[in-house]
Structures are given as structure tokens and as C-alpha cells.
Design a protein around this motif. Structure first.
Motif, PDB file in Angstrom:
ATOM      1  N   ARG A  24      25.435 -24.521 -43.152  1.00 44.37           N
ATOM      2  CA  ARG A  24      24.266 -24.634 -42.282  1.00 44.37           C
ATOM      3  C   ARG A  24      24.193 -26.061 -41.754  1.00 44.37           C
ATOM      4  N   GLU A  25      23.326 -26.266 -40.750  1.00 48.76           N
ATOM      5  CA  GLU A  25      23.114 -27.605 -40.196  1.00 48.76           C
ATOM      6  C   GLU A  25      22.418 -28.483 -41.244  1.00 48.76           C
ATOM      7  N   HIS A  26      22.755 -29.751 -41.260  1.00 46.55           N
ATOM      8  CA  HIS A  26      22.108 -30.739 -42.126  1.00 46.55           C
ATOM      9  C   HIS A  26      21.814 -31.989 -41.302  1.00 46.55           C
ATOM     10  N   SER A  27      20.755 -32.692 -41.660  1.00 51.15           N
ATOM     11  CA  SER A  27      20.476 -33.976 -41.025  1.00 51.15           C
ATOM     12  C   SER A  27      21.369 -35.038 -41.676  1.00 51.15           C
ATOM     13  N   ARG A  28      21.511 -36.177 -40.997  1.00 47.70           N
ATOM     14  CA  ARG A  28      22.287 -37.292 -41.565  1.00 47.70           C
ATOM     15  C   ARG A  28      21.710 -37.681 -42.919  1.00 47.70           C
TER      16      ARG A  28
END
Length: 161
Positions: A24-28
Motif C-alpha cells: 500500500r502507499e506510505h508517507s515518507r
């Protein structure tokens, strides 16, 4: 130093982060935290995340849009979504832009949540109106939206909580 049979070589920070992004997408910020929890040093984790960003595998903008779509679909209001995006290290200006681009009708979303939770009928008394208003406030809808869909007396100070 020779490896023992059965010892696996340590996965690089880049490969570990890429594996996380494959799910899934993750933030920095989230990636950096997860890599540190797995024992990767700050420089190694930072370099890996920078490389993933250059290759367009990690993008905070894309992450933000994905999170907004997900939370709106789950019935959360803008204040809840803003708080979650802020916890991922996004700037207030970027958060406002992403929410504006999402083009969500927050009144309609709040009304849909009320109908889902309480059915289509109107609240018979003040106590029930207040209960419904509290439900929407907990889900992150601003006081003005809650007032307009429940017709309950809601204090604007609820927006600051």
C-alpha cells in the motif's frame, strides 16, 4: 565474517521499503519510522526513501490522495482526515490542496453517515439530535456541517477539540 547456514542476509532498507510500498502507499514519515523500527540507521533509511521517491515509487502527494479517498469512503469528516494527514508529516498547505482537489461534499457525506447509522427518520427530540450531532463530531465533521444536517445546537468550540 562467514554466515551460518540458514542465516539470511539482511534485507536492504531499500528492498524493505519497496516491499512495504508494494502492499500500500506510505508517507515518507511512515516509511522512515517503519525502517527505524526494523533496525535501519537514519542515513540508510533516508537514502532508500530518497531513491524510492526519485523512482516515483514513493510520493507523499499520491499517498495523501489515496488516504483521503479511503477515509471519505469510510465516512470520516475533513477534520479527522486533516489530523491524520498531519500525523504523516504533510504540510497544512498541501493538506488543504489535497482536500480541495478531492471535491467532497461534506454535508452530503455527513448526511449519508447519519442515514447509515440512524436510518432516514428525523430525530424526535433534542436529546436524540444531540446524540446524532456528537456522532458526527467524533467522525471529524465541523460544527457548521453538523448543525446544518442535524439542526442541533452545536458549539463551534467543538472544531478546536
Amino acid at each position: 565474517m562467514p554466515r551460518e547456514p540458514g542465516d539470511k542476509p539482511k534485507t536492504s532498507a531499500y528492498d524493505r521499503a519497496l516491499g512495504l510500498l508494494a502492499r500500500r502507499e506510505h508517507s515518507r514519515r511512515e516509511l522512515k519510522l517503519k525502517l527505524r523500527q526494523k533496525g535501519y540507521e537514519g542515513d540508510e533509511a533516508g537514502d532508500a526513501i530518497d531513491r524510492l521517491g526519485e523512482q516515483h515509487y514513493q510520493d507523499d502527494e499520491r499517498f495523501a490522495h489515496s488516504l483521503v479517498r479511503s477515509r471519505v469512503a469510510q465516512g470520516y469528516g475533513p477534520m479527522r482526515v486533516q489530523a491524520e494527514l498531519r500525523s504523516h508529516g504533510l504540510s497544512d498547505a498541501r493538506i488543504r490542496a489535497v482536500l480541495d482537489e478531492a471535491g467532497v461534499d461534506w454535508d452530503a457525506s455527513a448526511l449519508a453517515q447519519l442515514r447509515r447509522r440512524f436510518g432516514g427518520g428525523s430525530a424526535p427530540d433534542r436529546e436524540e439530535k444531540a446524540r446524532r450531532a456528537q456522532f458526527l463530531l467524533r467522525r471529524g465533521f465541523p460544527a457548521a456541517t453538523v448543525r446544518s444536517v442535524t439542526h442541533a445546537d452545536v458549539d463551534d468550540a467543538a472544531d478546536d477539540a
